[in-house]
Design an enzyme around this catalytic site. Structure first.
Site, short mmCIF file in Angstrom:
data_model
loop_
_atom_site.label_atom_id
_atom_site.label_comp_id
_atom_site.label_asym_id
_atom_site.label_seq_id
_atom_site.Cartn_x
_atom_site.Cartn_y
_atom_site.Cartn_z
CB CYS A 1 24.48 -2.89 -10.72
SG CYS A 1 22.83 -2.16 -10.82
NE ARG B 1 26.49 -8.96 -11.19
CZ ARG B 1 26.78 -9.37 -9.96
NH1 ARG B 1 27.63 -10.36 -9.78
NH2 ARG B 1 26.23 -8.81 -8.91
CD1 TRP C 1 18.75 -5.13 -15.26
CD2 TRP C 1 17.63 -4.59 -13.41
NE1 TRP C 1 17.50 -5.70 -15.35
CE2 TRP C 1 16.80 -5.38 -14.22
CE3 TRP C 1 17.14 -4.14 -12.19
CZ2 TRP C 1 15.49 -5.72 -13.86
CZ3 TRP C 1 15.84 -4.46 -11.82
CH2 TRP C 1 15.04 -5.25 -12.65
CG ASN D 1 26.54 -3.09 -7.84
OD1 ASN D 1 26.52 -2.28 -8.76
ND2 ASN D 1 27.24 -4.21 -7.90
N GLY D 2 22.93 -1.57 -5.50
CA GLY D 2 22.02 -1.61 -4.36
C GLY D 2 20.97 -0.52 -4.45
CD GLU E 1 13.17 -23.74 -13.94
OE1 GLU E 1 14.24 -23.44 -14.51
OE2 GLU E 1 12.62 -22.98 -13.11
CE LYS F 1 15.51 -21.80 -16.66
NZ LYS F 1 14.85 -20.98 -15.63
CD GLU G 1 13.73 -17.16 -16.48
OE1 GLU G 1 14.26 -16.60 -15.52
OE2 GLU G 1 14.05 -18.30 -16.85
CG HIS H 1 -10.54 -26.97 -9.75
ND1 HIS H 1 -11.66 -26.98 -8.96
CD2 HIS H 1 -10.07 -28.24 -9.78
CE1 HIS H 1 -11.85 -28.20 -8.49
NE2 HIS H 1 -10.90 -28.99 -8.97
CE LYS I 1 22.95 -16.85 -13.80
NZ LYS I 1 22.08 -17.95 -14.24
#
Length: 638
Positions: free
Chosen positions: A2, A27, A82, A117-118, A511, A515, A518, A534, A633
């Site tokens: 947020c 963000r 958010w 925020n939080g 990674e 990506k 995402e 395996h 973000k």
């Protein structure tokens, strides 16, 4: 996550609030809103209406701007949310207000407006208490509790009401609050979430405009001087002046929170010729690496003395540690995983890499001779900060931040720091922050190798040459983009993919998979190639592309055997191969040849084509590349 923007001035600040929100869009958010105090004079005249006025939207900030068109105000707050508690609906969007006890509204103007925020962990307990006192709730959020709590404590002094309310809150918060009876006053408080005061430039004879924001970036162009609030601070902002209070309500001396001058150039937040910020940031990586490594003339512990921000004794810390613990989340965690290979192979230092959100919730064995390294792009990642504090509470006091923001909480709280110079990263999917983190972690490896007597002058010179050549080498890799686009045309029609790597390139496979999932929403998983038999081999068919990172290292022949296992099951391979690996394209085997083998630093080069693959696949699938669904973000809540 947020974002918060607030202002107290003598001129109209509506455009400042909206532009601030737009700068924080990167963000991640799913609703936004704005509140103005129409009782504050604007250019010497009162706006019509008076009192607190609010607009909210579940669309983008641009839609919110249409709602506030024609409105003027000199005091206000704004927010991007958010969703955590409650779905992204207009009723749950910020700002939240309190009309006092009784039915919501009922013809009464709001008395308190607040953005937050939080996460407030004791919101159920507080909600029940406030409902018993006659307060009615309009939302499912934890935030509305704070607005009603402040109203219930208000006795003519907003700062005192906020301070007393903060003492009742459990969890993380940064808040900015307005009150109907105090039209030129804005009060903020923080615990666990960042909040900064921006000091603007005053016009001739006018009071200095003052701003609050969750990120200094929001105030680009309106403030160059900033005060970074510490844990537990309450800030009282009035027209042209401010004061910071401690938990007991006592004003802090002015030098307790110094004013810092920062240059927030707009060039970092403009797209230029690029289609998306992610694409821009991928191609900024050579410059970001050069900037991050600027001034590194030799391998000395002082590199980690926070670039001169504070005077430290890094050499004493490095001489005194026997092992390393890296705590991080997401992409930063994968950077730590690569670093583990380096630290153990080059420096001979036992290293553990922990997912920060898991580390502090398990019983672990503390060793005071451990260097605890926190890795974060923003330096405000809630789980990573909590993991660092947990390690310190266990007696591991020697801490190091690797972070892209010099003014962040992580840098301020750690004993040592290396501030990367990636510049502002706006795309939610991290790219240049990751590669600059790797560069900083490689420098840490070399410093520790030197401290342990494992770095000869010849090795130091060789590694420094490789680091200096790294930006040019990465530039050559980015020139492979047309070949990557051809791969992306195949991937755009897929729904699943596997990524394989071995050794330090296994985290690069992780990674690459992250990506792709995402931003393209393709299900992708990364595996050590030796683990194919395996379990993952059961998934391999002609419809499952398998990306393989194939440097010419000691594990190459083993990797070739793993590739044959894929081909024997009808799988289609997409291979990033060094020039001298003797892997050539053929039926079911697509090869992009890397310009050169880069030894220990090879992971930094091999990740760039995987970033480009994810980017171009997402473009072909038409997703929102810079703002992927459900993601933020900067994750500043647990």
């Amino acid at each position: 996550m947020c974002g918060i923007v607030g202002a107290v001035a003598s001129t109209d600040i509506v455009s400042v609030l909206l532009q601030g929100l737009q700068r924080l869009e990167y963000r991640g958010y799913d609703s936004c809103g704005l509140a103005l105090h129409l009782g504050a004079p604007v250019d010497g005249a009162l706006p019509p209406g008076g009192g607190l006025w609010r607009a909210r939207s579940t669309a983008r900030v641009a839609e919110l701007a249409t709602q506030v068109q024609g409105k003027r105000g000199a005091t206000g707050i704004a927010h991007t949310r958010w969703a955590t508690h409650g779905a992204p609906t207009p009723a749950n969007a910020h700002p939240h207000v309190s009309h006092g006890p009784g039915a919501p509204g009922a013809g009464r103007p709001p008395r308190v407006a607040l953005v937050h925020n939080g996460i407030i962990e004791n919101h159920d307990e507080l909600r029940a208490e406030l409902q018993a006192r006659g307060y009615a709730f309009e939302s499912q959020t934890d935030t509305e509790v704070i607005a009603h709590l402040i109203d219930s404590l208000y006795d003519g002094d907003l700062a005192e009401a906020v301070r007393r309310a903060a003492q009742r809150l459990q969890g993380a918060y940064a808040i900015a609050v307005l009150h109907h009876d105090e039209p030129q006053r804005l009060v903020g408080a923080r615990a666990g979430s960042p909040l900064v005061l921006g000091v603007g430039a005053a016009a001739d004879g006018a009071p200095t405009p003052l701003f609050l924001a969750s990120d200094a970036l929001a105030l680009t162009g309106v403030a160059e001087r900033f005060v970074f609030l510490a844990e537990g601070d309450v800030i009282d902002v009035q027209l042209g002046r401010w004061r910071i209070l401690d938990a007991g309500g006592r004003p802090l001396p002015e030098d307790a929170r110094p004013v810092r001058t920062l240059e927030l150039g707009s060039q970092d937040v403009t797209l230029g010729p690029y289609r998306h910020y992610m694409q821009k940031e991928i191609f900024e990586q050579p410059r970001a690496l050069a900037d991050t490594l600027e001034g590194v003339e030799g391998i000395v512990p002082e590199l980690f003395d926070d670039h001169g921000i504070r005077s430290r004794a890094a050499w004493r810390v490095f001489a005194d540690i026997d092992r390393v613990l890296i705590v991080a989340c997401g992409t930063s965690h994968y950077a730590g995983c690569v670093a583990r290979y380096w630290l153990e192979a080059i420096a001979g230092v036992p290293t553990v890499v922990e997912i920060a959100s898991e580390y502090r919730y398990r019983t672990s064995v503390a060793d005071p001779r451990t260097l605890v390294v926190g890795v974060s792009q923003s330096g405000e990642t809630a789980d990573t900060l909590a993991a660092l504090r947990h390690a310190q509470a266990l007696g591991m006091r020697q801490t190091l931040a690797i972070c892209n923001v010099a003014t962040s909480a992580m840098v301020r709280e750690c004993e040592l720091a290396y501030v990367t110079r990636a510049g502002v990263e706006i795309g939610v999917a991290s790219t240049k922050a990751f590669t600059t983190q790797l560069a900083a972690l490689f420098l840490l490896t070399l410093v520790l190798a030197q401290a342990k007597g494992r770095l000869s002058p010849e090795d130091e010179a060789r590694h420094l040459r490789a680091l200096r050549h790294l930006p040019a080498a990465l530039q050559a890799v980015l020139a492979l983009e047309p070949q990557v686009i051809r791969w992306a045309e195949d991937f755009a029609a897929k729904e699943h993919a596997l990524f394989l790597g071995r050794g330090p390139h296994y985290p690069i496979a992780l990674e690459g998979a992250l990506k792709l999932k995402e931003i393209s929403y393709i299900h992708a998983e990364g595996y050590p190639a030796g683990e194919l038999k395996h379990g993952p081999l059961a998934l391999v068919t002609g419809a499952m592309p398998v990306v393989t990172v194939a440097p010419n290292d000691a594990l190459l022949e083993k990797l070739k055997s793993n590739m044959q296992e894929v081909r024997a099951r009808g799988g289609v391979l997409y291979v990033l191969a060094d020039a001298d690996t003797r892997i050539v394209s053929g039926e079911g085997l697509h090869v992009i040849r890397m310009p050169e083998h880069y030894g220990d630093l090879s992971p930094i080069l091999h990740v760039a084509p995987l970033q480009l693959l994810a980017y171009h696949t997402a473009c072909l699938r038409g997703t929102d590349v810079d703002k992927p669904r459900n993601l933020a973000k900067s994750v500043t809540v647990e």
